[in-house]
Write a protein that holds these residues in place. Structure first.
Motif, PDB file in Angstrom:
ATOM      1  N   ILE A  19     -58.466 -50.171   9.111  1.00  0.00           N
ATOM      2  CA  ILE A  19     -58.537 -49.039  10.036  1.00  0.00           C
ATOM      3  C   ILE A  19     -59.199 -49.483  11.337  1.00  0.00           C
ATOM      4  CG2 ILE A  19     -59.335 -46.680  10.401  1.00  0.00           C
ATOM      5  CD1 ILE A  19     -57.447 -46.866   8.057  1.00  0.00           C
ATOM      6  N   LEU A  20     -58.543 -49.211  12.471  1.00  0.00           N
ATOM      7  CA  LEU A  20     -59.093 -49.529  13.788  1.00  0.00           C
ATOM      8  C   LEU A  20     -59.286 -48.224  14.553  1.00  0.00           C
ATOM      9  CD1 LEU A  20     -56.723 -52.527  14.697  1.00  0.00           C
ATOM     10  CD2 LEU A  20     -58.972 -52.631  13.578  1.00  0.00           C
ATOM     11  N   ALA A  21     -60.518 -47.737  14.586  1.00  0.00           N
ATOM     12  CA  ALA A  21     -60.812 -46.491  15.298  1.00  0.00           C
ATOM     13  C   ALA A  21     -60.963 -46.780  16.782  1.00  0.00           C
ATOM     14  CB  ALA A  21     -62.085 -45.854  14.742  1.00  0.00           C
ATOM     15  N   GLY A  22     -60.189 -46.071  17.597  1.00  0.00           N
ATOM     16  CA  GLY A  22     -60.199 -46.353  19.029  1.00  0.00           C
ATOM     17  C   GLY A  22     -59.567 -47.704  19.328  1.00  0.00           C
ATOM     18  N   GLY A  23     -58.590 -48.076  18.538  1.00  0.00           N
ATOM     19  CA  GLY A  23     -58.021 -49.419  18.632  1.00  0.00           C
ATOM     20  C   GLY A  23     -56.800 -49.541  19.510  1.00  0.00           C
ATOM     21  N   ASN A  24     -56.648 -48.663  20.499  1.00  0.00           N
ATOM     22  CA  ASN A  24     -55.453 -48.728  21.347  1.00  0.00           C
ATOM     23  C   ASN A  24     -55.650 -49.579  22.597  1.00  0.00           C
ATOM     24  OD1 ASN A  24     -57.284 -46.842  22.355  1.00  0.00           O
ATOM     25  ND2 ASN A  24     -55.697 -45.645  23.388  1.00  0.00           N
ATOM     26  N   GLY A  25     -56.821 -50.205  22.763  1.00  0.00           N
ATOM     27  CA  GLY A  25     -57.079 -51.058  23.914  1.00  0.00           C
ATOM     28  C   GLY A  25     -56.749 -52.508  23.642  1.00  0.00           C
ATOM     29  N   TYR A  26     -57.217 -53.367  24.540  1.00  0.00           N
ATOM     30  CA  TYR A  26     -56.923 -54.800  24.454  1.00  0.00           C
ATOM     31  C   TYR A  26     -57.414 -55.416  23.142  1.00  0.00           C
ATOM     32  CZ  TYR A  26     -58.205 -59.705  24.883  1.00  0.00           C
ATOM     33  OH  TYR A  26     -58.417 -61.024  24.621  1.00  0.00           O
ATOM     34  N   LEU A  27     -58.704 -55.239  22.819  1.00  0.00           N
ATOM     35  CA  LEU A  27     -59.249 -55.866  21.615  1.00  0.00           C
ATOM     36  C   LEU A  27     -58.639 -55.258  20.363  1.00  0.00           C
ATOM     37  CD1 LEU A  27     -61.123 -57.935  20.398  1.00  0.00           C
ATOM     38  CD2 LEU A  27     -63.001 -56.263  20.556  1.00  0.00           C
ATOM     39  N   GLY A  28     -58.361 -53.967  20.399  1.00  0.00           N
ATOM     40  CA  GLY A  28     -57.687 -53.351  19.261  1.00  0.00           C
ATOM     41  C   GLY A  28     -56.339 -53.979  19.001  1.00  0.00           C
TER      42      GLY A  28
ATOM     43  N   ILE B 131     -63.047 -50.746  11.505  1.00  0.00           N
ATOM     44  CA  ILE B 131     -63.633 -51.305  12.728  1.00  0.00           C
ATOM     45  C   ILE B 131     -63.613 -50.216  13.795  1.00  0.00           C
ATOM     46  CG2 ILE B 131     -63.519 -53.104  14.495  1.00  0.00           C
ATOM     47  CD1 ILE B 131     -62.061 -54.888  12.556  1.00  0.00           C
ATOM     48  N   ASN B 132     -64.777 -49.911  14.327  1.00  0.00           N
ATOM     49  CA  ASN B 132     -64.900 -48.885  15.359  1.00  0.00           C
ATOM     50  C   ASN B 132     -65.004 -49.556  16.729  1.00  0.00           C
ATOM     51  OD1 ASN B 132     -65.392 -46.581  16.864  1.00  0.00           O
ATOM     52  ND2 ASN B 132     -67.549 -46.472  16.274  1.00  0.00           N
ATOM     53  N   LEU B 133     -64.017 -49.290  17.586  1.00  0.00           N
ATOM     54  CA  LEU B 133     -63.986 -49.865  18.922  1.00  0.00           C
ATOM     55  C   LEU B 133     -64.134 -48.804  20.010  1.00  0.00           C
ATOM     56  CD1 LEU B 133     -61.197 -51.342  17.271  1.00  0.00           C
ATOM     57  CD2 LEU B 133     -61.992 -53.012  18.928  1.00  0.00           C
ATOM     58  N   CYS B 134     -64.547 -47.608  19.637  1.00  0.00           N
ATOM     59  CA  CYS B 134     -64.592 -46.494  20.596  1.00  0.00           C
ATOM     60  C   CYS B 134     -65.627 -46.734  21.684  1.00  0.00           C
ATOM     61  CB  CYS B 134     -64.926 -45.197  19.870  1.00  0.00           C
ATOM     62  SG  CYS B 134     -63.626 -44.620  18.772  1.00  0.00           S
ATOM     63  N   GLY B 135     -65.297 -46.292  22.882  1.00  0.00           N
ATOM     64  CA  GLY B 135     -66.256 -46.356  23.971  1.00  0.00           C
ATOM     65  C   GLY B 135     -65.576 -46.497  25.320  1.00  0.00           C
ATOM     66  N   LYS B 136     -66.012 -45.714  26.280  1.00  0.00           N
ATOM     67  CA  LYS B 136     -65.513 -45.813  27.642  1.00  0.00           C
ATOM     68  C   LYS B 136     -65.779 -47.204  28.185  1.00  0.00           C
ATOM     69  CE  LYS B 136     -66.368 -43.981  32.326  1.00  0.00           C
ATOM     70  NZ  LYS B 136     -64.956 -43.872  32.726  1.00  0.00           N
ATOM     71  N   ASN B 137     -64.839 -47.761  28.940  1.00  0.00           N
ATOM     72  CA  ASN B 137     -64.990 -49.081  29.538  1.00  0.00           C
ATOM     73  C   ASN B 137     -66.215 -49.114  30.448  1.00  0.00           C
ATOM     74  OD1 ASN B 137     -64.613 -51.541  31.042  1.00  0.00           O
ATOM     75  ND2 ASN B 137     -62.455 -51.474  30.497  1.00  0.00           N
TER      76      ASN B 137
END
Length: 308
Positions: free
Chosen positions: A7-16, A68-74
């Motif tokens: 599971i990749l939470a907030g995983g729609n960015g580059y690192l995701g 894996i939680n990747l959430c967060g404003k750039n």
């Protein structure tokens, strides 16, 4: 297949995207939790969530091997009052939500990794900062990291191991800092930024992904883990490596005053460039993790093989 579900939470960015590609051949399902729907690609699917409230997505976490939680404003923005609020809330709210959800699952993920930041340590030009002896810095970005990690560890999840993965600057082919720095080299502006003595703690995108699997398999490791290559380099040396590898003999340096002006124009903060991040991945090294790219020169040559 090694794993059932990642599971990749907030995983729609580059690192995701890097993590999804890494796990797609290692897991039956790779599920991205995102605010925006997306058509499934093979075994990589996207489920919509708002990062604030429980919903149908909760059931997908049952029986997962890894969250894996990747959430967060750039962080690449000006630290205005509005941006400050969003920088905090976009990290703390989803982390608290995930904690409450994981705590109530029948079969929760075996491991929960929160991707935090190596910028939590102080400006360091004297010695590297590891997990045991590193000194926490001060300022807004550090306050974000401290509250972020506290939110992760405050939730009681007896059946889920938790890691705050303090990520360095990820060097990758299609995102992160590398393409921007390469563009500076291409136009003759690839000299040092400021005095160039500030350290860059970096990690190749392949190691950023691989170390999450190492953590999944290393069941005795938890808590804070630094995710950087063993060899940090100064800004001046890194730009020199980049120029040499690309075949550009000279790059104009960027003085502090010009960086200040440029940062205001493009809507960012000079802290992202001038802070010296000298971070040592003590737990990865001591645990026997084998880096794919431990030296900056090798990482640069690998990435340039695609860009040239």
């Amino acid at each position: 297949m090694l794993y059932k579900k990642i599971i990749l939470a907030g995983g729609n960015g580059y690192l995701g995207g890097v993590l999804a590609n890494y796990y797609k051949d290692k897991a039956g399902q790779v599920i991205i939790l995102s605010r925006k729907p997306k058509i499934a690609e093979g075994n990589i699917s996207t489920i919509v969530w708002d990062g604030k409230t429980a919903g149908a997505w909760v059931d997908e976490l049952e029986g997962a091997d890894l969250l894996i939680n990747l959430c967060g404003k750039n962080v690449n923005c000006r630290y205005t009052k509005a941006n400050r609020g969003e920088l905090f809330s976009s990290r703390l709210v989803p982390t608290r939500l995930l904690g409450n959800v994981v705590a109530g699952l029948r079969q929760p993920p075996a491991l929960w990794i929160n991707i935090t930041s190596a910028t939590i340590y102080r400006h360091a030009e004297d010695r590297p900062q590891d997990e045991d002896t590193g000194e926490i810095g001060y300022g807004m970005s550090i306050d974000i990291c401290k509250q972020w990690e506290q939110t992760l560890f405050d939730t009681i999840t007896p059946n889920t191991r938790k890691v705050a993965l303090r990520m360095g600057i990820v060097l990758g082919r299609s995102g992160g800092a590398f393409p921007r720095l390469l563009n500076l080299v291409r136009v003759g502006m690839g000299g040092r930024q400021g005095d160039g003595r500030q350290y860059i703690s970096w990690v190749h995108e392949q190691d950023a992904a691989k170390c999450t699997e190492w953590l999944l398999q290393s069941t005795a490791v938890d808590g804070v883990v630094n995710c950087t290559a063993p060899e940090a380099v100064t800004n001046s040396n890194f730009m020199q490596l980049l120029r040499d590898a690309y075949g550009v003999p000279f790059g104009f340096p960027t003085p502090v005053w010009l960086m200040e002006i440029g940062a205001r124009i493009i809507g960012t903060e000079t802290e992202l460039v001038f802070k010296s991040r000298w971070v040592k991945p003590g737990k990865l090294i001591n645990g026997g993790y084998q880096f794919i790219f431990s030296k900056a020169k090798h990482a640069v040559h690998d990435l340039l093989a695609i860009h040239i």
